[in-house]
Scaffold this motif. Sequence first.
Motif, mmCIF file in Angstrom:
data_model
loop_
_atom_site.group_PDB
_atom_site.id
_atom_site.type_symbol
_atom_site.label_atom_id
_atom_site.label_comp_id
_atom_site.label_asym_id
_atom_site.label_seq_id
_atom_site.Cartn_x
_atom_site.Cartn_y
_atom_site.Cartn_z
ATOM 1 N N TYR B 53 0.819 -1.212 0.000
ATOM 2 C CA TYR B 53 0.000 0.000 0.000
ATOM 3 C C TYR B 53 0.857 1.268 0.000
ATOM 4 N N HIS B 54 2.131 1.140 -0.325
ATOM 5 C CA HIS B 54 3.061 2.274 -0.402
ATOM 6 C C HIS B 54 3.198 2.982 0.938
ATOM 7 N N LEU B 55 2.880 2.310 2.046
ATOM 8 C CA LEU B 55 2.994 2.964 3.347
ATOM 9 C C LEU B 55 4.448 3.013 3.810
ATOM 10 N N ASP B 56 5.325 2.348 3.063
ATOM 11 C CA ASP B 56 6.749 2.368 3.434
ATOM 12 C C ASP B 56 7.446 3.606 2.877
ATOM 13 N N GLU B 57 6.720 4.369 2.051
ATOM 14 C CA GLU B 57 7.325 5.581 1.488
ATOM 15 C C GLU B 57 7.213 6.736 2.481
ATOM 16 N N PRO B 58 8.060 7.777 2.320
ATOM 17 C CA PRO B 58 7.933 8.955 3.195
ATOM 18 C C PRO B 58 6.564 9.618 2.997
ATOM 19 N N LEU B 59 6.070 10.253 4.058
ATOM 20 C CA LEU B 59 4.708 10.796 4.039
ATOM 21 C C LEU B 59 4.469 11.798 2.894
ATOM 22 N N PRO B 60 5.398 12.760 2.662
ATOM 23 C CA PRO B 60 5.151 13.709 1.555
ATOM 24 C C PRO B 60 5.000 12.985 0.215
ATOM 25 N N MET B 61 5.788 11.932 0.043
ATOM 26 C CA MET B 61 5.716 11.142 -1.185
ATOM 27 C C MET B 61 4.316 10.508 -1.313
ATOM 28 N N GLN B 62 3.828 9.962 -0.182
ATOM 29 C CA GLN B 62 2.499 9.346 -0.185
ATOM 30 C C GLN B 62 1.427 10.390 -0.523
ATOM 31 N N TYR B 63 1.632 11.599 0.013
ATOM 32 C CA TYR B 63 0.665 12.670 -0.235
ATOM 33 C C TYR B 63 0.626 13.017 -1.724
ATOM 34 N N LEU B 64 1.829 13.166 -2.309
ATOM 35 C CA LEU B 64 1.883 13.505 -3.729
ATOM 36 C C LEU B 64 1.262 12.399 -4.568
ATOM 37 N N ARG B 65 1.547 11.152 -4.181
ATOM 38 C CA ARG B 65 0.993 10.020 -4.923
ATOM 39 C C ARG B 65 -0.543 10.062 -4.856
ATOM 40 N N TYR B 66 -1.042 10.355 -3.634
ATOM 41 C CA TYR B 66 -2.500 10.386 -3.475
ATOM 42 C C TYR B 66 -3.108 11.497 -4.323
#
Lengths: 532, 308
Positions: B53-66
């Motif tokens: 679920y890409h939760l291993d990525e840094p939070l800003p990265m997850q935000y941009l992905r979302y």
Amino acid sequence: MAVHWRTLLTALPLLLSLGTAQAATLHVDNEGEPGSLDPQKSANHWDSRIQKAMFDRLVDTAADGRLIPGLASRWDVSDDGTVYTFHLRDARWSDGTPITAEDAVFSLRRLLMPATANHNANLYYAIHNARAVNRGERAPEALGVKALDAHTLEITLDHPSGYFLQAMAMGEAAPLPRHVLSTTKRWIVPGDTVVSGAFTLGEWHPQSQLTLEKNPAFYAADTVALDRVVMYPLEDTNDAIRRFRNDQIDLSFAQVPSSRIDWVRAQRPDALRTAPWAGEYFYMFNLRDGALADARVRKALNLVVRREIITDKVLGTGMRPSHRFVPEAMSGADGVTMPGLDAPYAERAEKARALMREAGYGPDTPLTLTLRYNTDDDHKKVAVAVAAMWKPLGVTVELYNSEGAVHYAAIKQCQFDVARYGMVATVNDPIDLVGSYAAGGSAAAASGYQNARLDALIEKSAHIANAADRRKVLGQAEQTLLDDYAVLPIFDYVSNHLVSPRVQGFEDNVMDEHPLRFLSLASPSTPSHSGE
Amino acid sequence: MLSYTLKRLAFAVPTLLVVITISFFLMRAAPGGPFDGERQLPPEIEANLKAAYHLDEPLPMQYLRYMGNLAQGDFGPSFKYKDFSVTELIMQGFPVSLEIGGLAIGLALLIGLPLGVIAALKRNSTIDYLVMSLALGGIAVPNFVIAPIMALVFGVLLGWLPAGGWNGGALPNLVLPVIALSIQQIAYIARMMRASMIETMGSHFIRTARAKGLSEVQVVLRHALRPSLLPVVSYLGPAIAAIVTGSVVIEQIFGIPGIGRYFVQGALNRDYTLVMGTVVFYGALIVLMNLLVDLLYSALDPQIRYDD
């Protein structure tokens, strides 16, 4: 007036059944909405009930929980317990394609691939290279699983595993339709899913109902009594009880809560099914520092807790007072018990006070502990009772409750003194519970418990092929944990289900497994509902 | 009017962006994650789940992905209901919530408005006191008390209606939840209508209308009703948005497959994508309803004009 309603009530199911007299339809409260019907993608009880009905395994489960031949009509195990050879019967997928050993190989590789992210993959780590595959260090082809021919599957283990056949009977080990999965990403399709089990997936309206239809291509279809099963994901147990009273459902897989148990016992004793269940309700101690690092304090806290008062007076749901870590009904060793708990209460209380004094605690030097539990009425009642039982020792308890996700995250991060924990075994094997306290186990990591003797015993058990010998060693490991007073066992769970007397083939068992293929309905023309 | 509408819609985009961003980071700031449960997972398995679920990525990265996925209209997969995307879950649940909520609002207007008008016209009479006491009762007794009692009485004891369930939206299954959901709205609307009607009836133009010799019925229907509706209309905007996006309590009690429960369950399960999806959907709906209310205003009150 009252007579009219009652007549109407008893007549209603009869009237309703007239239209569907030929089809046997079972209406079931299935606790919750399935997370996924892909057997390898989720791990809820309620998911696996549906998954197992749709996908048969090489090893199946009987109505009483025993392991029986499934898609494999028989299997051989090498003398050292490391090579399993499964002989598959002639069976077909619901689309007519033969089920082969290659399907089983495909499925087990998929189960252990990191991308599948299966919750229970560790139960299969005994298979050669399984852990490395699951970590992404080896290719799935390196897994110790091979198809000798279309009907013979050979699985090689690195060491014997006491629960391997049970793991093979679990949903995630089911062979999957390779010919469908290799071409389609979305393969769970209502009305069109290729299955091997007793039922196919009919309609699925999320959060409302899901219908299973009898699969005529199932190899034992002639033994399946039900034509249709309608599963309702009722999250509110009061809703489930109302619908049961209204004859809208025949069976509820949800647990009857303590707040309703008296009503059920009084009104529908014929429908309440209570049975020992493979789960332990206990308090975890954080042994890292402070008072709980001292075994005398942990012993004292254990001595003064009167389990029978909690089970009988506080909850009253039939739970069984526990003096050990592995529930009695599970296949643990005999005679394992926490020392000192069998003495009369007065004696235990006296001993506990002395231990606390020795450890440096008393009325003038009180001990303050935080007790965490996840938000729930019953957990609260138990916590309040335990706090009251500890009070005479001069222990002040600060109760702290939080929702489940926060609670378990706090445990994982070791932010607790004492924490409520419920462990329900995935397989009927003591290692599922005791193993969590060995080095690398989740409970050991959270509680800070370390004991080389326990670690050595767990390690030793992994190399014993003989079941009785292995059980004895695991019993010694459990006893080690109890001798250290590392936990505070409170009670063994029981399952409490509402089962209409019309439902047949529902057999109580410790894993609370009730395969739908063995359930049937008594003739609908004899409603046994007795009204209010 | 058109340019006003377009301008309002353009303003909605930054509003929603702020809502999404705040919700995203608030949700992640909550302690506990989607995989924290009674069964603690071995590290390698938790790592696999997080990677999936890409939760291993840094939070800003997850935000941009979302945000990137959202720009393409993709709410992502649900963490908990893995066989469906969040969009599918919302699209399956929303019609159900809309049906129940729409009917409840309709029923509330149908009963609440006349009650309010009657109470206002018969001010300080027995009828007024009766209506207002009932309304007070309706507001004071929460629907998590009313709903189970109704299910018990009409479902179990009398056996007239199903005690719960949706059954594809069959009429008998609709009755209890719709009534339970509307009781509080009836009470609010009746009270609001009464107050505003009393105020209107005291204004000069009503005196003028009476002086013209209009009958009392004509005065009320042709002159007093429209201006009195304004406060109710402004209340209805957010109320409709709230009710048609589902009532957690009613859906849970009657086992109705709407989207209301996704708000709570999604949050409790830390099903990040599901929570975000419902927040975005709800936010957009509120913006839309407020716009509609403002447009309706000008239709009801000629003094309000939006042509700039």
